[in-house]
Design a protein around this motif. Structure first.
Motif, PDB file in Angstrom:
ATOM      1  N   SER A  29      34.840  52.344  11.035  1.00 19.09           N
ATOM      2  CA  SER A  29      33.893  51.682  10.124  1.00 19.09           C
ATOM      3  C   SER A  29      32.442  51.824  10.585  1.00 19.09           C
ATOM      4  O   SER A  29      31.520  51.826   9.769  1.00 19.09           O
ATOM      5  N   PHE A  30      32.209  51.967  11.902  1.00 16.88           N
ATOM      6  CA  PHE A  30      30.829  52.148  12.369  1.00 16.88           C
ATOM      7  C   PHE A  30      30.235  53.441  11.807  1.00 16.88           C
ATOM      8  O   PHE A  30      29.072  53.487  11.417  1.00 16.88           O
ATOM      9  N   TRP A  31      31.051  54.508  11.778  1.00 13.32           N
ATOM     10  CA  TRP A  31      30.576  55.782  11.230  1.00 13.32           C
ATOM     11  C   TRP A  31      30.462  55.697   9.705  1.00 13.32           C
ATOM     12  O   TRP A  31      29.475  56.155   9.135  1.00 13.32           O
ATOM     13  N   ASP A  32      31.474  55.088   9.074  1.00 13.67           N
ATOM     14  CA  ASP A  32      31.468  54.988   7.604  1.00 13.67           C
ATOM     15  C   ASP A  32      30.257  54.202   7.104  1.00 13.67           C
ATOM     16  O   ASP A  32      29.666  54.536   6.072  1.00 13.67           O
ATOM     17  N   GLN A  33      29.912  53.138   7.833  1.00  9.05           N
ATOM     18  CA  GLN A  33      28.807  52.266   7.420  1.00  9.05           C
ATOM     19  C   GLN A  33      27.445  52.793   7.897  1.00  9.05           C
ATOM     20  O   GLN A  33      26.415  52.193   7.623  1.00  9.05           O
ATOM     21  N   LYS A  34      27.498  53.895   8.655  1.00  7.92           N
ATOM     22  CA  LYS A  34      26.265  54.466   9.218  1.00  7.92           C
ATOM     23  C   LYS A  34      25.487  53.443  10.059  1.00  7.92           C
ATOM     24  O   LYS A  34      24.257  53.359  10.011  1.00  7.92           O
ATOM     25  N   SER A  35      26.233  52.642  10.807  1.00  8.63           N
ATOM     26  CA  SER A  35      25.614  51.661  11.706  1.00  8.63           C
ATOM     27  C   SER A  35      24.792  52.396  12.764  1.00  8.63           C
ATOM     28  O   SER A  35      25.104  53.524  13.148  1.00  8.63           O
ATOM     29  N   ARG A  36      23.743  51.752  13.231  1.00  8.52           N
ATOM     30  CA  ARG A  36      22.933  52.354  14.285  1.00  8.52           C
ATOM     31  C   ARG A  36      23.620  52.144  15.643  1.00  8.52           C
ATOM     32  O   ARG A  36      24.208  51.087  15.894  1.00  8.52           O
ATOM     33  N   ILE A  37      23.506  53.161  16.485  1.00  6.42           N
ATOM     34  CA  ILE A  37      24.144  53.118  17.802  1.00  6.42           C
ATOM     35  C   ILE A  37      23.111  53.484  18.855  1.00  6.42           C
ATOM     36  O   ILE A  37      22.371  54.453  18.712  1.00  6.42           O
ATOM     37  N   VAL A  38      23.052  52.671  19.902  1.00  3.66           N
ATOM     38  CA  VAL A  38      22.192  52.965  21.049  1.00  3.66           C
ATOM     39  C   VAL A  38      23.110  53.287  22.221  1.00  3.66           C
ATOM     40  O   VAL A  38      23.889  52.430  22.655  1.00  3.66           O
ATOM     41  N   TYR A  39      23.049  54.522  22.700  1.00  2.42           N
ATOM     42  CA  TYR A  39      23.881  54.927  23.838  1.00  2.42           C
ATOM     43  C   TYR A  39      23.005  55.018  25.077  1.00  2.42           C
ATOM     44  O   TYR A  39      21.917  55.585  25.043  1.00  2.42           O
ATOM     45  N   VAL A  40      23.490  54.455  26.183  1.00  9.73           N
ATOM     46  CA  VAL A  40      22.749  54.505  27.444  1.00  9.73           C
ATOM     47  C   VAL A  40      23.597  55.235  28.475  1.00  9.73           C
ATOM     48  O   VAL A  40      24.764  54.903  28.675  1.00  9.73           O
ATOM     49  N   ALA A  41      23.000  56.238  29.124  1.00 11.86           N
ATOM     50  CA  ALA A  41      23.704  57.027  30.138  1.00 11.86           C
ATOM     51  C   ALA A  41      22.985  56.904  31.477  1.00 11.86           C
ATOM     52  O   ALA A  41      21.759  56.793  31.531  1.00 11.86           O
ATOM     53  N   ARG A  42      23.779  56.917  32.542  1.00 14.40           N
ATOM     54  CA  ARG A  42      23.239  56.809  33.900  1.00 14.40           C
ATOM     55  C   ARG A  42      23.812  57.952  34.747  1.00 14.40           C
ATOM     56  O   ARG A  42      24.955  58.364  34.533  1.00 14.40           O
ATOM     57  N   ASN A  43      23.064  58.427  35.704  1.00 11.38           N
ATOM     58  CA  ASN A  43      23.554  59.557  36.505  1.00 11.38           C
ATOM     59  C   ASN A  43      24.887  59.220  37.180  1.00 11.38           C
ATOM     60  O   ASN A  43      25.183  58.071  37.497  1.00 11.38           O
ATOM     61  N   ALA A  44      25.681  60.263  37.397  1.00 13.27           N
ATOM     62  CA  ALA A  44      27.073  60.089  37.850  1.00 13.27           C
ATOM     63  C   ALA A  44      27.170  59.430  39.221  1.00 13.27           C
ATOM     64  O   ALA A  44      28.047  58.591  39.462  1.00 13.27           O
ATOM     65  N   LYS A  45      26.274  59.775  40.129  1.00  9.94           N
ATOM     66  CA  LYS A  45      26.395  59.250  41.497  1.00  9.94           C
ATOM     67  C   LYS A  45      26.151  57.745  41.545  1.00  9.94           C
ATOM     68  O   LYS A  45      26.922  56.996  42.152  1.00  9.94           O
ATOM     69  N   ASP A  46      25.070  57.301  40.914  1.00  7.86           N
ATOM     70  CA  ASP A  46      24.804  55.855  40.881  1.00  7.86           C
ATOM     71  C   ASP A  46      25.849  55.122  40.035  1.00  7.86           C
ATOM     72  O   ASP A  46      26.202  53.982  40.337  1.00  7.86           O
ATOM     73  N   SER A  47      26.339  55.778  38.988  1.00 12.32           N
ATOM     74  CA  SER A  47      27.397  55.164  38.167  1.00 12.32           C
ATOM     75  C   SER A  47      28.635  54.913  39.011  1.00 12.32           C
ATOM     76  O   SER A  47      29.258  53.842  38.941  1.00 12.32           O
ATOM     77  N   ALA A  48      29.012  55.894  39.827  1.00 17.79           N
ATOM     78  CA  ALA A  48      30.204  55.764  40.671  1.00 17.79           C
ATOM     79  C   ALA A  48      30.052  54.604  41.659  1.00 17.79           C
ATOM     80  O   ALA A  48      30.956  53.776  41.814  1.00 17.79           O
ATOM     81  N   VAL A  49      28.895  54.529  42.310  1.00 18.06           N
ATOM     82  CA  VAL A  49      28.654  53.467  43.297  1.00 18.06           C
ATOM     83  C   VAL A  49      28.692  52.088  42.630  1.00 18.06           C
ATOM     84  O   VAL A  49      29.340  51.154  43.108  1.00 18.06           O
ATOM     85  N   SER A  50      27.996  51.967  41.497  1.00 18.53           N
ATOM     86  CA  SER A  50      27.927  50.680  40.810  1.00 18.53           C
ATOM     87  C   SER A  50      29.300  50.255  40.302  1.00 18.53           C
ATOM     88  O   SER A  50      29.683  49.083  40.400  1.00 18.53           O
ATOM     89  N   TYR A  51      30.060  51.212  39.783  1.00 16.61           N
ATOM     90  CA  TYR A  51      31.404  50.917  39.264  1.00 16.61           C
ATOM     91  C   TYR A  51      32.341  50.498  40.400  1.00 16.61           C
ATOM     92  O   TYR A  51      33.182  49.611  40.239  1.00 16.61           O
ATOM     93  N   PHE A  52      32.189  51.112  41.572  1.00 18.68           N
ATOM     94  CA  PHE A  52      32.988  50.749  42.742  1.00 18.68           C
ATOM     95  C   PHE A  52      32.763  49.277  43.107  1.00 18.68           C
ATOM     96  O   PHE A  52      33.709  48.506  43.273  1.00 18.68           O
ATOM     97  N   HIS A  53      31.494  48.876  43.211  1.00 20.77           N
ATOM     98  CA  HIS A  53      31.192  47.483  43.582  1.00 20.77           C
ATOM     99  C   HIS A  53      31.614  46.509  42.480  1.00 20.77           C
ATOM    100  O   HIS A  53      32.043  45.389  42.759  1.00 20.77           O
ATOM    101  N   PHE A  54      31.492  46.942  41.242  1.00 15.52           N
ATOM    102  CA  PHE A  54      31.936  46.111  40.118  1.00 15.52           C
ATOM    103  C   PHE A  54      33.446  45.869  40.207  1.00 15.52           C
ATOM    104  O   PHE A  54      33.923  44.756  40.003  1.00 15.52           O
TER     105      PHE A  54
END
Length: 293
Positions: free
Chosen positions: A116-141
């Protein structure tokens, strides 16, 4: 409250998932999006809370200031796919939102986002973070969050991260497939965590341009000041300090909020090995990440 046991991971349509994100699957997939909804999509630990709070302030900071001090951010911006026993599901919280627009967050890979998000053409904000910091942050999380599988030792977790054997699957696929979606879906704004760290004012301007918002100079200054890491960390409505599944004594939910903390975790050998693997998996020359700012 007695904490439920940590979940195990399993293969779910080709993506590593846990029951807390698949138990309510049919209801999630039939979720009724609206044209004015804004979906904040990220791989875990990529600045989801940060951008959720920025959007909440842009839309409601002036009109509903009481929200900021009385309603936790995870109720203002529900986590669509979460379903933990004895707590309201993210889907139910999203359905109950009375705001316009509704702000909703997700960590789903692009192929799992409700149609439904695509059908309704809802707006989407995607945020990406570099892989190395993502891995570290996800580990502690994972260490502090009982809704996550036990991450084990850092070296084990790093291997699992590289193999996509973490909840929500491969970082590489996630960021790449959302990037590809941006090429065909015009209502998608793709942001980078590192750019936000470098110049949050500039990134907020670009976000406003995408959303068609025109905050006053004072309003924008107030938001830029209010969304700094140190201010947010002290804000109990944002820092998940009351979340029963999270043990902030092990590691705070808002830990460092920096670019480059990976250097404190990767050994020289791990870094070389990671870089080699990264080259094999990141073939798209138009999608570039920074590991330093």
């Amino acid at each position: 409250m007695e904490l439920p046991p940590r979940p195990t991971m399993f293969d779910f349509h080709g993506v590593s998932m846990s029951k807390y994100f698949t138990d309510n699957w049919e209801n999630i997939q039939t979720f009724r999006a609206r044209p004015d909804d804004i979906l904040i999509a990220t791989y875990p630990k990529a600045g989801t809370t940060w951008v959720s709070y920025i959007l909440d302030l842009l839309y409601f900071g002036q009109t509903c200031p009481n929200r900021q001090t009385s309603i936790p951010l995870n109720e203002r911006v529900p986590f669509l796919e979460i379903s933990i026993p004895s707590l309201p599901t993210g889907k139910d919280l999203a359905d109950q939102l009375i705001t316009t627009p509704r702000l909703i967050k997700t960590h789903l890979p692009v192929q799992f986002v409700p149609k439904s998000f695509w059908d309704q053409k809802s707006r989407i904000v995607y945020v990406a973070r570099n892989a190395k910091d993502s891995a570290v942050s996800y580990f502690h999380f994972g260490r502090m969050n009982n809704a996550q599988p036990d991450p084990g030792q850092w070296s084990t977790f790093l291997q699992n991260f590289m193999d996509g054997k973490v909840v929500f699957g491969s970082w590489y696929k996630h960021v790449n497939e959302w990037w590809e979606k941006k090429q065909t879906y015009s209502n998608l704004h793709y942001m980078f965590y590192e750019d936000l760290i470098e110049d949050s004012g500039r990134e907020i301007d670009q976000l406003c341009s995408f959303l068609g918002l025109s905050p006053s100079v004072e309003e924008k200054e107030s938001i830029v000041t209010g969304v700094t890491f140190d201010v947010m960390k002290e804000n109990k409505m944002i820092s998940f300090s009351t979340a029963q599944m999270m043990n902030h004594r092990v590691s705070p939910f808002m830990r460092k909020g920096k670019v480059g903390d990976w250097k404190n975790h990767f050994t020289v050998a791990q870094n070389e090995w990671f870089d080699e693997d990264y080259k094999q998996k990141m073939k798209n020359p138009t999608l570039k990440f920074r590991t330093n700012v």
